[in-house]
Design an enzyme around this catalytic site. Structure first.
Site, PDB file in Angstrom:
ATOM      1  N   TRP A  18       3.369  11.447  23.642  1.00 54.53           N
ATOM      2  CA  TRP A  18       3.249   9.988  23.509  1.00 54.53           C
ATOM      3  C   TRP A  18       2.946   9.691  22.045  1.00 54.53           C
ATOM      4  CZ3 TRP A  18      -1.808   6.993  24.289  1.00 54.53           C
ATOM      5  CH2 TRP A  18      -1.577   5.616  24.375  1.00 54.53           C
ATOM      6  N   ASP A  20      -5.094  14.423  28.875  1.00 56.32           N
ATOM      7  CA  ASP A  20      -4.723  13.015  28.951  1.00 56.32           C
ATOM      8  C   ASP A  20      -4.277  12.765  30.389  1.00 56.32           C
ATOM      9  OD1 ASP A  20      -3.619  10.512  28.945  1.00 56.32           O
ATOM     10  OD2 ASP A  20      -2.799  10.687  26.936  1.00 56.32           O
ATOM     11  N   LYS A  24      -1.925   2.381  34.980  1.00 58.27           N
ATOM     12  CA  LYS A  24      -0.747   2.527  35.847  1.00 58.27           C
ATOM     13  C   LYS A  24      -1.149   2.629  37.316  1.00 58.27           C
ATOM     14  CE  LYS A  24       0.367   3.968  31.689  1.00 58.27           C
ATOM     15  NZ  LYS A  24       1.078   3.318  30.654  1.00 58.27           N
TER      16      LYS A  24
END
Ligand code: LMR
Length: 397
Positions: free
Chosen positions: A127, A208, A243
């Site tokens: 990312w 993460d 999310k």
């Protein structure tokens, strides 16, 4: 006076979202940011979240500050959703943060303050914001080989070759599940190999954890972290609830630390607190209040977890249809898309092809070739597949 300030390029994800918004074409398609989109093209609010918000609105009496470390019940939820089997002899604590970015940013502050000569090893690719977050705290960034686009798979041999250049006490960032941007995760054997490498090279792992619940399920997706915890490895986890609760704009996340040493826990968490205080003072409350309301109510929790599974089923269904349709239309094997997990897939399209998809066909994906699979639906699929076929055919001429 300000002449030395350079104009910086747009953000590779949010910048494209802005361009998409300004695009006047009615047939434009947004496959940029990692958000769940339903089959009608909407980014829905979970029903469980709406019900929790109704409860909150009717009961809330104050907007007083949260403690620097955040809401206690929310922090308990953050820890319990990682240490699900209550691994013994483990000391743990978490700080509530503004999103997963906030969690990573507190971690970056901790590293730069306490381990100034440590490097942070990031997967290549990763990312893009990982690079921004750690370099903002002047941390030396190194990358480890991850994804081989020619085979659409991970290459552990090359990964180890890179880690050979690490030094004891360096940090390594691992994606718990649903790797961003490749959608390709370590399999069970590879997870064991990575654990062995982390131990061999004395690295400090940080996970993460932004897509928990988008592979096998919310409780199942932390298998990778469990392997490390079960082996007594001290570790950090940066969780995002953007999310899996659909709380993107509430900025809700957590940074957790797990160790076998109680004093170590105390000093690390006191550092979390001091770094948070200087970076953003204390976290926003709405997201954590929603999550703690859902967590504390069995019916709401069940509703939330069913909604999350439903989303997962839709994404996986679209993955399969997309891979099949693309394979049929382009006459090349795209079945690797079916094995990928979570919201993303990295498509083998050149930079030029990606620009053409955007400019000519109105299809927005990241310059890296990453698409948000959740942005696919039965109503936009044929436009996407036909456009990709068109681009790939031109590239092969
Ligand atoms: C993404 O990768 O698209 C999301 O995590 C959104 C973001 O913050 O970049």
């Amino acid at each position: 006076m300000f002449k030395s300030i350079k104009t910086l390029p747009i953000d590779p994800i949010f910048g494209l979202m802005d361009l998409f918004k300004k695009d006047a074409r009615t047939n434009k398609i947004n496959l940029t940011a990692g958000v769940y989109v339903d089959d009608k093209g909407k980014i829905p609010i979970f029903e469980a979240v709406k019900q929790a918000e109704n409860i909150i609105l009717s009961q809330q009496t104050s907007k007083n500050y949260l403690p620097i470390c955040g809401d206690e019940i929310f922090r308990e939820f953050a820890l319990k959703s990682i240490n699900t089997t209550d691994i013994k002899a483990l000391y743990q604590d978490a700080i509530q943060t503004p999103g997963g970015t906030g969690a990573l940013s507190v971690l970056a502050g901790l590293i730069s303050k306490n381990f100034p000569s440590a490097s942070m090893w990031l997967s290549d690719p990763t990312w893009q914001n990982h690079h921004n977050i750690f370099s903002a705290d002047n941390i030396n960034i190194k990358t480890y080989y991850y994804f081989d686009p020619s085979t659409n798979s991970i290459n552990i041999g090359k990964l180890e070759n890179d880690l050979r250049h690490s030094k004891p006490g360096d940090f390594i960032l691992l994606h718990t599940s649903c790797h961003n941007p490749t959608g390709t995760d370590f399999n069970d054997i590879e997870q064991n190999e990575v654990l062995a490498l982390v131990n061999k090279y004395n690295l400090i792992p940080a996970f993460d954890n932004a897509y928990q619940g988008f592979d096998a399920g919310f409780s199942e997706d932390i298998k990778f972290i469990h392997k490390f915890l079960a082996n007594g490895v001290k570790l950090f986890v940066a969780s995002s609830y953007s999310k899996n609760f659909g709380l993107y704009n509430e900025r809700i996340g957590a940074l957790s630390f797990f160790t076998d040493n109680q004093n170590e826990l105390r000093s690390v968490v006191s550092n979390f607190s001091s770094i948070a205080r200087s970076k953003y003072s204390n976290p926003p409350a709405h997201g954590s209040t929603i999550i703690k309301t859902i967590y504390s109510d069995r019916k709401l929790f069940k509703l939330w977890s069913n909604e999350l599974s439903f989303m997962n089923t839709r994404i996986n269904g679209m993955r399969i249809t997309f891979a099949d349709e693309l394979t049929k239309k382009v006459k090349r094997d795209f079945s690797f898309i079916k094995n990928q997990k979570g919201l993303f897939s990295l498509l083998p399209i050149s930079r030029d092809g990606i620009t053409k998809l955007r400019d000519i066909h109105g299809i927005y994906l990241l310059d890296s070739g990453r698409i948000n699979v959740a942005g696919l639906s039965m109503s936009n699929l044929s436009q996407i597949v036909n456009s990709i076929q068109h681009i790939l055919q031109e590239e092969n001429l």
